[in-house]
Design a protein around this motif. Sequence first.
Motif, PDB file in Angstrom:
ATOM      1  N   PHE A 199       0.839  -1.193   0.000  1.00  0.00           N
ATOM      2  CA  PHE A 199       0.000   0.000   0.000  1.00  0.00           C
ATOM      3  C   PHE A 199       0.877   1.248   0.000  1.00  0.00           C
ATOM      4  O   PHE A 199       1.800   1.371   0.819  1.00  0.00           O
ATOM      5  CB  PHE A 199      -0.911   0.012   1.225  1.00  0.00           C
ATOM      6  N   VAL A 200       0.569   2.160  -0.925  1.00  0.00           N
ATOM      7  CA  VAL A 200       1.273   3.441  -1.022  1.00  0.00           C
ATOM      8  C   VAL A 200       0.247   4.539  -1.260  1.00  0.00           C
ATOM      9  O   VAL A 200      -0.901   4.272  -1.628  1.00  0.00           O
ATOM     10  CB  VAL A 200       2.311   3.446  -2.163  1.00  0.00           C
ATOM     11  N   HIS A 201       0.653   5.782  -1.062  1.00  0.00           N
ATOM     12  CA  HIS A 201      -0.222   6.912  -1.385  1.00  0.00           C
ATOM     13  C   HIS A 201      -0.504   6.901  -2.894  1.00  0.00           C
ATOM     14  O   HIS A 201       0.366   6.525  -3.698  1.00  0.00           O
ATOM     15  CB  HIS A 201       0.446   8.226  -0.993  1.00  0.00           C
ATOM     16  N   PRO A 202      -1.714   7.306  -3.311  1.00  0.00           N
ATOM     17  CA  PRO A 202      -2.030   7.344  -4.748  1.00  0.00           C
ATOM     18  C   PRO A 202      -0.999   8.118  -5.570  1.00  0.00           C
ATOM     19  O   PRO A 202      -0.706   7.746  -6.718  1.00  0.00           O
ATOM     20  CB  PRO A 202      -3.402   8.012  -4.794  1.00  0.00           C
ATOM     21  N   GLY A 203      -0.445   9.207  -4.998  1.00  0.00           N
ATOM     22  CA  GLY A 203       0.556   9.977  -5.729  1.00  0.00           C
ATOM     23  C   GLY A 203       1.820   9.182  -5.998  1.00  0.00           C
ATOM     24  O   GLY A 203       2.472   9.347  -7.044  1.00  0.00           O
ATOM     25  N   ILE A 204       2.182   8.305  -5.064  1.00  0.00           N
ATOM     26  CA  ILE A 204       3.362   7.447  -5.269  1.00  0.00           C
ATOM     27  C   ILE A 204       3.055   6.385  -6.312  1.00  0.00           C
ATOM     28  O   ILE A 204       3.886   6.080  -7.173  1.00  0.00           O
ATOM     29  CB  ILE A 204       3.792   6.828  -3.931  1.00  0.00           C
ATOM     30  N   LYS A 205       1.869   5.823  -6.251  1.00  0.00           N
ATOM     31  CA  LYS A 205       1.474   4.848  -7.273  1.00  0.00           C
ATOM     32  C   LYS A 205       1.516   5.480  -8.658  1.00  0.00           C
ATOM     33  O   LYS A 205       2.034   4.878  -9.618  1.00  0.00           O
ATOM     34  CB  LYS A 205       0.057   4.328  -6.975  1.00  0.00           C
ATOM     35  N   LYS A 206       1.024   6.696  -8.785  1.00  0.00           N
ATOM     36  CA  LYS A 206       1.055   7.374 -10.087  1.00  0.00           C
ATOM     37  C   LYS A 206       2.493   7.638 -10.524  1.00  0.00           C
ATOM     38  O   LYS A 206       2.828   7.495 -11.712  1.00  0.00           O
ATOM     39  CB  LYS A 206       0.267   8.680 -10.030  1.00  0.00           C
ATOM     40  N   VAL A 222       1.128  -3.230  -6.099  1.00  0.00           N
ATOM     41  CA  VAL A 222       1.244  -1.926  -5.456  1.00  0.00           C
ATOM     42  C   VAL A 222      -0.102  -1.217  -5.566  1.00  0.00           C
ATOM     43  O   VAL A 222      -0.536  -0.847  -6.660  1.00  0.00           O
ATOM     44  CB  VAL A 222       2.365  -1.079  -6.089  1.00  0.00           C
ATOM     45  N   ARG A 223      -0.761  -1.034  -4.431  1.00  0.00           N
ATOM     46  CA  ARG A 223      -2.138  -0.537  -4.421  1.00  0.00           C
ATOM     47  C   ARG A 223      -2.208   0.841  -3.780  1.00  0.00           C
ATOM     48  O   ARG A 223      -1.607   1.085  -2.719  1.00  0.00           O
ATOM     49  CB  ARG A 223      -3.054  -1.490  -3.628  1.00  0.00           C
ATOM     50  N   LEU A 261      -6.965   4.006 -10.723  1.00  0.00           N
ATOM     51  CA  LEU A 261      -6.020   4.953 -10.135  1.00  0.00           C
ATOM     52  C   LEU A 261      -6.502   6.387 -10.350  1.00  0.00           C
ATOM     53  O   LEU A 261      -6.392   7.226  -9.442  1.00  0.00           O
ATOM     54  CB  LEU A 261      -4.634   4.775 -10.752  1.00  0.00           C
ATOM     55  N   ALA A 262      -7.052   6.674 -11.532  1.00  0.00           N
ATOM     56  CA  ALA A 262      -7.539   8.031 -11.817  1.00  0.00           C
ATOM     57  C   ALA A 262      -8.604   8.462 -10.812  1.00  0.00           C
ATOM     58  O   ALA A 262      -8.719   9.657 -10.486  1.00  0.00           O
ATOM     59  CB  ALA A 262      -8.094   8.091 -13.243  1.00  0.00           C
ATOM     60  N   TRP A 263      -9.395   7.503 -10.283  1.00  0.00           N
ATOM     61  CA  TRP A 263     -10.447   7.814  -9.307  1.00  0.00           C
ATOM     62  C   TRP A 263      -9.878   8.512  -8.080  1.00  0.00           C
ATOM     63  O   TRP A 263     -10.521   9.395  -7.498  1.00  0.00           O
ATOM     64  CB  TRP A 263     -11.138   6.515  -8.900  1.00  0.00           C
ATOM     65  N   TRP A 264      -8.663   8.159  -7.693  1.00  0.00           N
ATOM     66  CA  TRP A 264      -8.057   8.741  -6.500  1.00  0.00           C
ATOM     67  C   TRP A 264      -7.758  10.238  -6.666  1.00  0.00           C
ATOM     68  O   TRP A 264      -7.535  10.939  -5.685  1.00  0.00           O
ATOM     69  CB  TRP A 264      -6.772   8.005  -6.140  1.00  0.00           C
TER      70      TRP A 264
END
Length: 310
Positions: A199-206, A222-223, A261-264
Amino acid sequence: MSSRFKSLNRILATTLAAVFLPMALAHSEEPTEQTSDAPAKQAFGAVRLPSSGQAQSIGFYSKGCLNGAEALPIDGPNWQVMRLSRNRNWGHPATIRFIEQLSRQAAKDGWSGLLIGDISQPRGGPMLNGHASHQIGLDADIWLTPMPDHRLSAEERENMQGVSMLKKDSLYADPKKWTPERTALIRDAAENPAVERIFVHPGIKKQLCDTVTGDRSWLQKVRPYWGHFWHFHVRLKCQPGSGNCKPQPKVTAGDGCDKSLAWWFTDEPWADKKPKKPVTTPPPKPRVMMVSDLPKECRAVLNAPEKPAK
């Protein structure tokens, strides 16, 4: 019998009960009604040492306990444990081996060493603060700040703060802070077959979605999730020998760099995080999880003898 004598008898009986009843409960081999009706986070949070017996993760990541836990040493060749006062450096032996292995691999990739946050309590279970999960010894928080070039004091381990990887007042990772070594660290963790999710922050995933080239299959694990902007959360699969461990559904196919991912980056995920107007009637408090709400095996774990020291 005089009333004065009866009164003295009642005082004596009350005193003896206050002294010997807790001792009897503490040495009872059977779980007591007092234990089963106790708030789970208080009961498990008060235990300082693990239970004896075979290592087993019992229940789900956010509703369970841990038998036969092992401690990660607070200092290793390539790691240091943080927040020692919490006593949360306990885990399933597979989790401890994973951290040790990851620290060695990360050192080969140029990472100076791991700072390890919470793993689990000595017998797992709900925590007094900080997490809903981390209850069965298969979760671990790893800082995105590299280990310093010296051994931190106990005070430094309590007070040192992790560095946010985000731009100020933004959901996006700061490219000035995000480095190839951080990408390699998460990749090393995700490629381990024992790992279920990271689990990571959405910004890190992006950031990973936008920059990783070549083999991207590991990105599937990686979620994006709330928080996790200064550390990442590794979750291992249920391990052999833990027949009462409840697994998560498998992650969806693909690298996760899609509309999910875009939903975040819309307003919807953060609606509940924004300050709300004051209300005249406070909402009802959520029901406290009791020991009796956990899998029945957790009562035995809570009351089991302590694991002998090695």
